[in-house]
Design a protein around this motif. Structure first.
Motif, PDB file in Angstrom:
ATOM      1  N   GLY A  44       0.786  -1.221   0.000  1.00  0.00           N
ATOM      2  CA  GLY A  44       0.000   0.000   0.000  1.00  0.00           C
ATOM      3  C   GLY A  44       0.820   1.274   0.000  1.00  0.00           C
ATOM      4  O   GLY A  44       0.361   2.305   0.520  1.00  0.00           O
ATOM      5  N   LEU A  45       2.022   1.236  -0.572  1.00  0.00           N
ATOM      6  CA  LEU A  45       2.853   2.438  -0.597  1.00  0.00           C
ATOM      7  C   LEU A  45       2.247   3.486  -1.534  1.00  0.00           C
ATOM      8  O   LEU A  45       1.705   3.155  -2.599  1.00  0.00           O
ATOM      9  N   LYS A  46       2.347   4.732  -1.135  1.00  0.00           N
ATOM     10  CA  LYS A  46       1.795   5.830  -1.936  1.00  0.00           C
ATOM     11  C   LYS A  46       2.901   6.401  -2.828  1.00  0.00           C
ATOM     12  O   LYS A  46       3.555   7.392  -2.512  1.00  0.00           O
ATOM     13  N   LEU A  47       3.099   5.741  -3.955  1.00  0.00           N
ATOM     14  CA  LEU A  47       4.141   6.171  -4.889  1.00  0.00           C
ATOM     15  C   LEU A  47       3.720   7.468  -5.565  1.00  0.00           C
ATOM     16  O   LEU A  47       2.554   7.652  -5.938  1.00  0.00           O
ATOM     17  N   GLN A  48       4.663   8.353  -5.741  1.00  0.00           N
ATOM     18  CA  GLN A  48       4.368   9.626  -6.387  1.00  0.00           C
ATOM     19  C   GLN A  48       4.181   9.456  -7.887  1.00  0.00           C
ATOM     20  O   GLN A  48       3.432  10.209  -8.521  1.00  0.00           O
ATOM     21  N   GLU A  49       4.854   8.478  -8.479  1.00  0.00           N
ATOM     22  CA  GLU A  49       4.690   8.174  -9.897  1.00  0.00           C
ATOM     23  C   GLU A  49       4.619   6.658 -10.049  1.00  0.00           C
ATOM     24  O   GLU A  49       5.578   5.964  -9.769  1.00  0.00           O
ATOM     25  N   GLU A  50       3.485   6.151 -10.480  1.00  0.00           N
ATOM     26  CA  GLU A  50       3.317   4.708 -10.626  1.00  0.00           C
ATOM     27  C   GLU A  50       3.758   4.287 -12.025  1.00  0.00           C
ATOM     28  O   GLU A  50       2.968   3.999 -12.905  1.00  0.00           O
TER      29      GLU A  50
END
Length: 411
Positions: free
Chosen positions: A297-303
């Protein structure tokens, strides 16, 4: 001399002719006996109590009963019998020792002189049914059978995937297969063959895992059961997690085990994501070990696939930086799996002032971004689950303690 030699030769020739004649006669006699036995056998008991004859054995199969005849040997024909019911007799108490009849008797002759005195019910000798294949609780999504065996000399764990019963797929058609992990290593696994269009697949496949006897009981077997749909997409149907720490595994000791499938843990991740790692402290060596397992569930800034995620593990003492190590980078996944082990030198007297900080970073196009961190340590620095994890590590030396922790975004 010639006369004496002739007499002796004549005597020997006469003896040889006699022996040959006797053997030919004996063989011809048994052939005659065999031909007589092919005819219908009549009862030899004059009382007429045995009405069921051996001729019933040559009746057509369509009129045979399913029961098995119980035969009285011919050597007991001379004994006294008491009538019970039709087709049943019982022998009166008599001499327990039976004198066998003298003279040669063929097997055909012995069978021909026997009589049916009762029947045996085959239903009484059936093996009991396996309840593990019959008793399924309500809401069951499937049951998996497997066996494990450990070879001490070669340090090999042998795992046999046997079968699965009563799968609950998302559609009518089901083509299942199984992935097998030996935790905490989740980057490598073994996979079974795919069984087409069945809810009760029979696998009978063997897998080998190399693991030392010292680490064996710290490992856990994990079975993931998948279904392949028509678009070749994989859907997880259930899992089985089986720790080896409570099992007795020795040579020539093969354990067959079954477990019900469980649904994968579907707890929602925290706001910034979660990280799972294990802690262990060896008080004899003064070594603190951290096993970074995974994040979710990491909130990546750019997927994008160009984004890489890694975790930095730092040992602190009195909030002073002591040493740090970092994992390899995993590309483009908000749920990366690492399974990397790091060790730090820490004296037992320093555990009250030491702490560990695990920070998650994202790297993209040469720029680094901080996604969150977790700090575990004594009461001086932490509270809640992080403090419980640290205290449990100290109370159980040399044992890996695994926990999930929520990331916080403070720097």
């Amino acid at each position: 001399v010639a006369v004496v030699g002739g007499v002796i030769g004549g005597i020997l020739l006469f003896i040889l002719i006699g022996i040959t004649t006797y053997l030919l006669w004996k063989k011809f006699y048994y052939l005659l006996s065999y031909q007589k036995l092919m005819s219908t056998v009549k009862p030899t008991n004059g009382n007429g109590t045995f009405q069921e004859q051996l001729t019933s054995e040559i009746q057509p199969k369509s009129i045979r009963s399913r029961s098995v005849p119980f035969i009285i040997p011919p050597t007991l024909h001379g004994q006294d019998w008491i009538n019970l019911t039709n087709e049943e007799q019982v022998q009166e108490r008599s001499d327990p020792y039976m004198i066998p009849q003298s003279g040669p008797r063929s097997s055909f002759h012995s069978l021909a002189g026997a009589y049916v005195v009762g029947t045996i019910n085959p239903e009484l000798y059936k093996f009991p049914e396996d309840k593990s294949e019959m008793d399924f609780p309500e809401g069951n999504i499937g049951r998996l059978w497997f066996s494990i065996e450990y070879e001490q000399e070669s340090e090999r764990l042998l795992v046999s995937l046997i079968k699965i019963r009563k799968l609950k797929p998302p559609a009518d058609s089901c083509s299942p297969f199984v992935k097998i992990y030996l935790l905490p290593d989740e980057r490598s696994y073994s996979q079974s063959k795919t069984k087409r269009k069945t809810l009760n697949p029979q696998f009978d496949e063997n897998f080998v895992f190399q693991v030392s006897s010292k680490m064996l009981f710290q490992r856990t077997l994990k079975f993931l059961v998948y279904h392949v749909d028509k678009q070749k997409k994989h859907h997880l149907l259930g899992q089985v997690v089986f720790p080896l720490k409570n099992e007795t595994l020795t040579d020539d000791n093969k354990l067959v085990i079954w477990r019900d499938l469980e649904k994968e843990n579907s707890e929602p991740s925290s706001e910034y994501g979660d990280i799972q790692f294990s802690l262990s402290y060896n008080d004899y060596l003064g070594r603190l070990t951290v096993v970074v397992l995974r994040a979710r569930g990491l909130k990546l800034q750019e997927e994008t696939h160009a984004v890489s995620v890694y975790i930095k593990v730092s040992l602190m003492n009195h909030n002073k930086f002591m040493k740090s190590k970092k994992t390899a980078a995993v590309l483009g996944s908000p749920n990366p799996v690492y399974n990397e082990t790091f060790s730090f030198k820490a004296d037992q007297t320093e555990l009250d002032t030491a702490s560990l900080c695990l920070s998650v970073f994202q790297s993209a196009k040469g720029e680094k971004a901080h996604l969150g961190r977790v700090v575990v340590g004594p009461f001086m620095y932490t509270r809640g689950k992080e403090l419980e994890h640290w205290n449990e590590m100290i109370s159980k030396p040399k044992e890996l303690i695994k926990r999930w922790h929520a990331l916080c975004h403070s720097t």
